[in-house]
Write a protein that holds these residues in place. Structure first.
Motif, PDB file in Angstrom:
ATOM      1  N   ARG A  60      48.745  31.214  40.323  1.00  0.00           N
ATOM      2  CA  ARG A  60      48.277  32.195  41.312  1.00  0.00           C
ATOM      3  C   ARG A  60      49.381  33.185  41.643  1.00  0.00           C
ATOM      4  N   LYS A  61      50.591  32.659  41.877  1.00  0.00           N
ATOM      5  CA  LYS A  61      51.722  33.526  42.208  1.00  0.00           C
ATOM      6  C   LYS A  61      52.076  34.429  41.040  1.00  0.00           C
ATOM      7  N   LEU A  62      52.098  33.876  39.841  1.00  0.00           N
ATOM      8  CA  LEU A  62      52.431  34.677  38.658  1.00  0.00           C
ATOM      9  C   LEU A  62      51.438  35.824  38.492  1.00  0.00           C
ATOM     10  N   ILE A  63      50.168  35.541  38.694  1.00  0.00           N
ATOM     11  CA  ILE A  63      49.142  36.584  38.577  1.00  0.00           C
ATOM     12  C   ILE A  63      49.325  37.627  39.669  1.00  0.00           C
ATOM     13  N   ALA A  64      49.662  37.180  40.884  1.00  0.00           N
ATOM     14  CA  ALA A  64      49.872  38.114  41.993  1.00  0.00           C
ATOM     15  C   ALA A  64      51.075  39.015  41.746  1.00  0.00           C
ATOM     16  N   LEU A 123      42.103  33.876  33.165  1.00  0.00           N
ATOM     17  CA  LEU A 123      42.391  32.959  34.270  1.00  0.00           C
ATOM     18  C   LEU A 123      42.397  33.711  35.601  1.00  0.00           C
ATOM     19  N   ALA A 124      42.986  34.902  35.612  1.00  0.00           N
ATOM     20  CA  ALA A 124      43.045  35.715  36.832  1.00  0.00           C
ATOM     21  C   ALA A 124      41.644  36.071  37.321  1.00  0.00           C
ATOM     22  N   ALA A 125      40.754  36.353  36.399  1.00  0.00           N
ATOM     23  CA  ALA A 125      39.376  36.679  36.781  1.00  0.00           C
ATOM     24  C   ALA A 125      38.699  35.487  37.446  1.00  0.00           C
ATOM     25  N   ASP A 126      39.039  34.269  36.991  1.00  0.00           N
ATOM     26  CA  ASP A 126      38.448  33.070  37.605  1.00  0.00           C
ATOM     27  C   ASP A 126      39.005  32.830  39.009  1.00  0.00           C
ATOM     28  N   TYR A 127      40.270  33.188  39.221  1.00  0.00           N
ATOM     29  CA  TYR A 127      40.836  33.099  40.577  1.00  0.00           C
ATOM     30  C   TYR A 127      40.066  34.023  41.527  1.00  0.00           C
ATOM     31  N   LYS A 128      39.694  35.191  41.047  1.00  0.00           N
ATOM     32  CA  LYS A 128      39.003  36.160  41.901  1.00  0.00           C
ATOM     33  C   LYS A 128      37.632  35.660  42.345  1.00  0.00           C
TER      34      LYS A 128
END
Length: 450
Positions: A285-289, A348-353
């Protein structure tokens, strides 16, 4: 595979798992090295006590891999215990020699100088230390090579320890040699000189964003600082980052990215591995942010104790353009080094959203039962089964460790293409592994030229 699972279960007891988290042993520099030895059978041998070596922990780099080779572990414990299991080529020869304490070159080619079997080296005054759960004298010899002070070693076949019962004694000097059944002694191979490895920046195979997660207490900070100073490991990539749960300065231009986690977890599953999926859900999560990965073609997660060569990875990636991510072991992805395309992390980032608070990949978390998984299995299953990131080739030259059948991982000389070796938790052993790896690569290249 059944034999491998049995050995892995025995050597992965909860007590050993706790030891895996410990740092490099302290050593006795104030007095003589004098391990206790008594006449009689091996099981009457008294291992060194705190009076000889004040031991505060085990070298997790090597203790954690007390599963080295199925064959090596079998030979070390005695082939007679393998009744009822499928015999491998050469098994009959091993049965004949089963009564021997150790047969050098009997299971795989030895890389150590000639050993003294059924002989104890008694240490002279000076430095000495010992390590538990070391399954072969071959590994003991490699451990000695990985400590600059070590000039000799003695391996105890059965020191009466739970799980893998063997022990390794390292020493600076020898006062005498004593015949003693069940012990194997010797000297380490000559240490190779170290030189900083080549970087991977600006390669045609694509740019690398490499990162490590660092536990702030313990050996990892010092290990990463050494890597930075020597432009080794992740610091040979196009961009490097360190994540931790505290803001720390690794080097003037390297400050940790802070994650909201204690970085603590339990151990479990069939191999008693770290159940750290939720820790890395926060790390990703942090890496994507932060978003820096988007500037690069590949995202590489590397454990601090993995000896990693980015230049070799860049050469390997030439043949994997278009891959979603690359598996490093035929048994499934293992955590020491994980390699993803940037588009895999985009998925993966899209799934976090999709999650209401953006703190977890919703589909992967809700559709998988991952309570007994490590983060490597979570990512592998999340990307391949749930998010359907493809293709996913497997390449065994990404990683050499005992858990994926790289039997002689501790010598670090599997050829010029091996991208990483794991685990090496002290600066001495890390540096020695890197020197061995580059030395063997240079030797092979020179041989090819001639």
């Amino acid at each position: 595979l059944k034999l491998r699972h049995i050995i892995k279960s025995v050597c992965s007891a909860p007590s050993l798992s706790r030891a895996m988290a410990a740092s490099h042993d302290s050593v006795n520099t104030s007095g003589a090295y004098a391990p206790v030895a008594v006449a009689g059978p091996v099981d009457e041998l008294a291992p060194p006590t705190a009076a000889h070596f004040p031991r505060r922990g085990l070298i997790a780099a090597l203790c954690a891999t007390a599963l080295v080779a199925v064959g090596a572990a079998t030979a070390a414990r005695g082939g007679a215990q393998s009744q009822g299991l499928r015999q491998l080529p050469g098994a009959a020869d091993l049965q004949i020699k089963a009564e021997a304490t150790w047969v050098q070159n009997g299971v795989f080619p030895s890389q150590a100088p000639e050993m003294d079997v059924d002989v104890q080296y008694v240490g002279a005054a000076g430095w000495g230390t010992n390590y538990d759960h070391i399954p072969t004298p071959e590994m003991c010899a490699a451990m000695c090579q990985g400590v600059e002070k070590c000039n000799a070693y003695t391996w105890v076949k059965d020191a009466g320890l739970p799980g893998c019962p063997s022990q390794c004694w390292l020493m600076e000097g020898i006062s005498e040699k004593k015949p003693l059944k069940g012990l194997v002694s010797g000297k380490p191979p000559t240490r190779k000189p170290f030189a900083p490895p080549p970087a991977s920046k600006g390669k045609a195979s694509g740019s690398l964003y490499c990162f490590a997660l660092m536990v702030p207490e313990g050996y990892e900070e010092g290990l990463l600082k050494w890597q930075h100073d020597n432009k080794a490991g992740i610091f040979g990539c196009d961009q490097a980052a360190v994540y931790s749960n505290k803001q720390l300065t690794i080097a003037p231009a390297v400050v940790t990215q802070v994650v909201n986690s204690t970085l603590k977890c339990g151990y479990g599953g069939d191999s008693m591995s770290a159940l750290n999926s939720w820790i890395f859900i926060e790390v990703w999560r942090k890496l994507i942010a932060v978003g820096d990965y988007k500037k690069h073609d590949w995202v590489v997660k590397v454990d601090p104790d993995a000896v990693f060569f980015p230049d070799r990875l860049s050469k390997l990636l030439v043949k994997y353009q278009g891959a979603g991510y690359i598996n490093n072991c035929r048994y499934g992805m293992h955590g020491p080094i994980e390699l993803f395309s940037s588009r895999a992390i985009d998925a993966l980032a899209a799934d976090y959203k999709l999650s209401w608070d953006g703190k977890a990949p919703k589909t992967c978390v809700t559709k998988m039962d991952f309570g007994q998984w490590g983060e490597d299995m979570f990512m592998d299953q999340c990307l391949s089964k749930i998010l359907e990131v493809k293709p996913v080739p497997t390449d065994s030259t990404l990683m050499c460790e005992s858990h994926c059948e790289c039997n002689a991982w501790y010598w670090c000389n599997e050829g010029p293409d091996m991208v990483s070796y794991h685990p090496f938790k002290s600066i001495d052993s890390f540096k020695n592994c890197m020197a061995n790896a580059m030395g063997s690569a240079a030797k092979e290249t020179k041989h090819m030229l001639h």
